[in-house]
Write a protein that holds these residues in place. Structure first.
Motif, PDB file in Angstrom:
ATOM      1  N   ARG A  54      26.065  43.211   0.739  1.00 50.69           N
ATOM      2  CA  ARG A  54      26.383  44.108   1.715  1.00 50.69           C
ATOM      3  C   ARG A  54      27.572  44.476   1.745  1.00 50.69           C
ATOM      4  NH1 ARG A  54      22.984  45.616   7.848  1.00 50.69           N
ATOM      5  NH2 ARG A  54      24.575  47.680   7.145  1.00 50.69           N
ATOM      6  N   PHE A  55      28.738  43.468   1.779  1.00 53.95           N
ATOM      7  CA  PHE A  55      30.098  43.082   2.126  1.00 53.95           C
ATOM      8  C   PHE A  55      30.822  43.876   0.898  1.00 53.95           C
ATOM      9  CE2 PHE A  55      34.094  41.173   1.891  1.00 53.95           C
ATOM     10  CZ  PHE A  55      34.574  41.259   2.779  1.00 53.95           C
ATOM     11  N   LEU A  56      30.655  43.294  -0.050  1.00 54.59           N
ATOM     12  CA  LEU A  56      31.548  43.016  -1.210  1.00 54.59           C
ATOM     13  C   LEU A  56      31.829  44.672  -1.836  1.00 54.59           C
ATOM     14  CD1 LEU A  56      32.971  41.811  -2.466  1.00 54.59           C
ATOM     15  CD2 LEU A  56      32.028  42.018  -4.470  1.00 54.59           C
ATOM     16  N   PRO A  57      30.733  45.861  -1.735  1.00 45.42           N
ATOM     17  CA  PRO A  57      31.371  47.265  -2.550  1.00 45.42           C
ATOM     18  C   PRO A  57      32.151  47.585  -1.758  1.00 45.42           C
ATOM     19  CG  PRO A  57      28.567  46.403  -2.223  1.00 45.42           C
ATOM     20  CD  PRO A  57      29.103  45.181  -1.631  1.00 45.42           C
ATOM     21  N   THR A  58      31.203  47.726  -0.244  1.00 45.36           N
ATOM     22  CA  THR A  58      32.768  48.763   0.998  1.00 45.36           C
ATOM     23  C   THR A  58      33.941  47.840   1.290  1.00 45.36           C
ATOM     24  OG1 THR A  58      30.427  48.587   2.210  1.00 45.36           O
ATOM     25  CG2 THR A  58      32.543  49.448   3.126  1.00 45.36           C
ATOM     26  N   SER A  59      34.160  46.545   0.864  1.00 40.84           N
ATOM     27  CA  SER A  59      35.545  46.830   0.939  1.00 40.84           C
ATOM     28  C   SER A  59      36.166  46.650  -0.267  1.00 40.84           C
ATOM     29  CB  SER A  59      34.969  44.318   1.199  1.00 40.84           C
ATOM     30  OG  SER A  59      36.679  44.079   0.686  1.00 40.84           O
ATOM     31  N   GLN A  60      35.438  46.820  -1.572  1.00 40.81           N
ATOM     32  CA  GLN A  60      36.146  46.995  -2.782  1.00 40.81           C
ATOM     33  C   GLN A  60      36.312  48.350  -2.429  1.00 40.81           C
ATOM     34  OE1 GLN A  60      33.301  46.469  -5.363  1.00 40.81           O
ATOM     35  NE2 GLN A  60      34.193  44.372  -6.182  1.00 40.81           N
ATOM     36  N   SER A  61      35.465  48.831  -2.252  1.00 42.85           N
ATOM     37  CA  SER A  61      35.988  50.724  -1.425  1.00 42.85           C
ATOM     38  C   SER A  61      37.154  50.743  -1.209  1.00 42.85           C
ATOM     39  CB  SER A  61      34.936  51.469  -1.213  1.00 42.85           C
ATOM     40  OG  SER A  61      33.605  51.465  -2.518  1.00 42.85           O
ATOM     41  N   LEU A  62      37.470  50.425   0.181  1.00 38.25           N
ATOM     42  CA  LEU A  62      38.621  50.567   1.006  1.00 38.25           C
ATOM     43  C   LEU A  62      39.504  49.364   0.459  1.00 38.25           C
ATOM     44  CD1 LEU A  62      36.582  49.611   4.936  1.00 38.25           C
ATOM     45  CD2 LEU A  62      37.168  51.619   4.515  1.00 38.25           C
ATOM     46  N   ARG A  63      39.682  48.517  -0.102  1.00 41.16           N
ATOM     47  CA  ARG A  63      40.463  48.123  -0.545  1.00 41.16           C
ATOM     48  C   ARG A  63      41.454  49.519  -1.560  1.00 41.16           C
ATOM     49  NH1 ARG A  63      43.831  44.661   0.576  1.00 41.16           N
ATOM     50  NH2 ARG A  63      44.666  42.917  -0.525  1.00 41.16           N
ATOM     51  N   CYS A  81      31.506  31.800  -1.195  1.00 38.00           N
ATOM     52  CA  CYS A  81      32.015  33.415  -1.119  1.00 38.00           C
ATOM     53  C   CYS A  81      33.351  34.073  -0.933  1.00 38.00           C
ATOM     54  CB  CYS A  81      31.090  34.031  -0.371  1.00 38.00           C
ATOM     55  SG  CYS A  81      29.366  33.636   0.137  1.00 38.00           S
ATOM     56  N   LYS A  82      33.877  33.622  -0.693  1.00 34.50           N
ATOM     57  CA  LYS A  82      35.320  34.266  -0.219  1.00 34.50           C
ATOM     58  C   LYS A  82      36.511  33.935  -1.596  1.00 34.50           C
ATOM     59  CE  LYS A  82      39.585  34.033   3.046  1.00 34.50           C
ATOM     60  NZ  LYS A  82      39.796  32.981   4.479  1.00 34.50           N
ATOM     61  N   GLN A  83      36.187  33.038  -1.979  1.00 33.43           N
ATOM     62  CA  GLN A  83      36.870  32.776  -3.244  1.00 33.43           C
ATOM     63  C   GLN A  83      35.909  33.476  -3.973  1.00 33.43           C
ATOM     64  OE1 GLN A  83      39.584  31.389  -2.385  1.00 33.43           O
ATOM     65  NE2 GLN A  83      39.917  30.031  -4.482  1.00 33.43           N
ATOM     66  N   TYR A  84      35.068  34.202  -3.954  1.00 31.35           N
ATOM     67  CA  TYR A  84      34.167  35.169  -5.122  1.00 31.35           C
ATOM     68  C   TYR A  84      34.712  36.658  -5.152  1.00 31.35           C
ATOM     69  CZ  TYR A  84      30.994  37.933  -7.777  1.00 31.35           C
ATOM     70  OH  TYR A  84      30.240  38.986  -8.242  1.00 31.35           O
ATOM     71  N   GLY A  85      34.510  36.497  -3.422  1.00 34.51           N
ATOM     72  CA  GLY A  85      35.408  37.777  -2.676  1.00 34.51           C
ATOM     73  C   GLY A  85      37.145  38.576  -3.435  1.00 34.51           C
ATOM     74  N   GLN A  86      37.243  37.135  -3.028  1.00 31.60           N
ATOM     75  CA  GLN A  86      38.711  37.646  -3.404  1.00 31.60           C
ATOM     76  C   GLN A  86      39.411  37.810  -4.961  1.00 31.60           C
ATOM     77  OE1 GLN A  86      40.436  37.587  -1.021  1.00 31.60           O
ATOM     78  NE2 GLN A  86      42.132  37.245  -2.093  1.00 31.60           N
ATOM     79  N   LEU A  87      38.109  37.116  -5.646  1.00 36.18           N
ATOM     80  CA  LEU A  87      37.985  37.320  -7.613  1.00 36.18           C
ATOM     81  C   LEU A  87      37.934  38.912  -7.720  1.00 36.18           C
ATOM     82  CD1 LEU A  87      38.558  36.182 -10.571  1.00 36.18           C
ATOM     83  CD2 LEU A  87      36.068  36.422 -10.001  1.00 36.18           C
ATOM     84  N   GLN A  88      37.194  39.455  -7.021  1.00 44.03           N
ATOM     85  CA  GLN A  88      36.637  40.509  -7.173  1.00 44.03           C
ATOM     86  C   GLN A  88      37.627  41.391  -6.231  1.00 44.03           C
ATOM     87  OE1 GLN A  88      33.512  41.784  -8.201  1.00 44.03           O
ATOM     88  NE2 GLN A  88      33.472  40.077  -8.990  1.00 44.03           N
ATOM     89  N   MET A  89      38.457  41.758  -5.545  1.00 39.74           N
ATOM     90  CA  MET A  89      39.480  41.866  -5.054  1.00 39.74           C
ATOM     91  C   MET A  89      40.758  42.347  -5.933  1.00 39.74           C
ATOM     92  SD  MET A  89      38.461  43.401  -2.444  1.00 39.74           S
ATOM     93  CE  MET A  89      36.739  43.581  -2.177  1.00 39.74           C
ATOM     94  N   GLU A  90      41.039  41.522  -6.628  1.00 39.27           N
ATOM     95  CA  GLU A  90      41.821  41.173  -8.153  1.00 39.27           C
ATOM     96  C   GLU A  90      41.461  41.872  -9.037  1.00 39.27           C
ATOM     97  OE1 GLU A  90      44.790  40.031  -7.455  1.00 39.27           O
ATOM     98  OE2 GLU A  90      43.470  38.777  -5.576  1.00 39.27           O
ATOM     99  N   PHE A  91      39.944  42.438  -9.289  1.00 37.60           N
ATOM    100  CA  PHE A  91      39.493  43.073 -10.228  1.00 37.60           C
ATOM    101  C   PHE A  91      39.778  44.872  -9.099  1.00 37.60           C
ATOM    102  CE2 PHE A  91      37.035  39.689 -12.102  1.00 37.60           C
ATOM    103  CZ  PHE A  91      37.881  39.780 -12.972  1.00 37.60           C
ATOM    104  N   VAL A  92      39.944  45.062  -8.821  1.00 37.98           N
ATOM    105  CA  VAL A  92      40.151  46.588  -7.920  1.00 37.98           C
ATOM    106  C   VAL A  92      42.174  46.837  -8.097  1.00 37.98           C
ATOM    107  CG1 VAL A  92      40.598  47.229  -5.691  1.00 37.98           C
ATOM    108  CG2 VAL A  92      38.672  46.412  -5.981  1.00 37.98           C
ATOM    109  N   SER A  93      42.459  45.619  -8.203  1.00 39.75           N
ATOM    110  CA  SER A  93      44.058  45.969  -8.511  1.00 39.75           C
ATOM    111  C   SER A  93      43.725  46.138  -9.862  1.00 39.75           C
ATOM    112  CB  SER A  93      45.017  44.391  -7.896  1.00 39.75           C
ATOM    113  OG  SER A  93      44.707  44.642  -6.362  1.00 39.75           O
ATOM    114  N   VAL A  94      43.467  45.447 -10.842  1.00 39.01           N
ATOM    115  CA  VAL A  94      43.255  45.853 -12.637  1.00 39.01           C
ATOM    116  C   VAL A  94      42.955  47.269 -12.736  1.00 39.01           C
ATOM    117  CG1 VAL A  94      42.433  45.647 -14.595  1.00 39.01           C
ATOM    118  CG2 VAL A  94      43.106  44.132 -12.850  1.00 39.01           C
TER     119      VAL A  94
END
Length: 169
Positions: A42-51, A156-169
């Motif tokens: 639930r957290f990840l898509p919102t976090s990616q959009s906000l990032r 979970c935090k490491q997976y989230g960091q990985l997803q956030m790095e993909f946002v930067s890409v």
């Protein structure tokens, strides 16, 4: 990657230790892991959009700063300092809004994970009391449960960091 594999080993060993003493914890650990994953999904898509919004709002701030540095003499010559200052304030406000929402969402996630940790400790303590486990073994179980929860949280935090790095890409 070595810290992730170490965290996986800690998680598995903690569950194995607890399951040998109180086998009913296996059901609880599956439910706890599912709760972690559901909250995180639930957290990840919102976090990616906000990032993304945060990074998009950072671009005008940096370009405005670069323009101001390169054209400082011209801005002073035409006495346009107030106009540029107003634009900088507007752009910084926009960036800070996105940044605030992003970090508020991070706090939301930490609150949920901390609540799950407290619930797991409470329920494992009750489970140990009901099954008649010795006090020393109960302390050992609680320590293992804390390792299980913190390593699951870390994964979970490491997976989230990985997803956030993909946002930067």
């Amino acid at each position: 990657t070595s810290s992730v594999s170490c965290s996986v080993c800690v998680t598995i060993s903690a569950v194995a230790v607890i399951a040998t003493v109180t086998p009913t914890f296996l059901l609880f650990s599956v439910a706890l892991t599912a709760a972690f994953v559901l909250i995180f999904r639930r957290f990840l898509p919102t976090s990616q959009s906000l990032r993304r919004l945060e990074m998009v709002s950072l671009t005008p701030l940096m370009s405005n700063f670069g323009e101001l540095l390169n054209g400082l003499v011209t801005v002073r010559a035409f006495k346009a300092q107030d106009r540029f200052q107003d634009r900088v304030i507007r752009v910084v406000d926009t960036f800070q809004k996105m940044d605030h929402f992003y970090w508020s969402l991070q706090a939301w996630l930490m609150y949920r994970y901390d609540a799950l940790s407290a619930i797991s400790t409470f329920l494992l303590t009750l489970l140990a009391l009901v099954t008649g486990v010795s006090p020393g073994l109960t302390a050992f179980l609680l320590n293992s449960a804390q390792k299980f929860v913190s390593s699951t949280h870390y994964l979970c935090k490491q997976y989230g960091q990985l997803q956030m790095e993909f946002v930067s890409v």
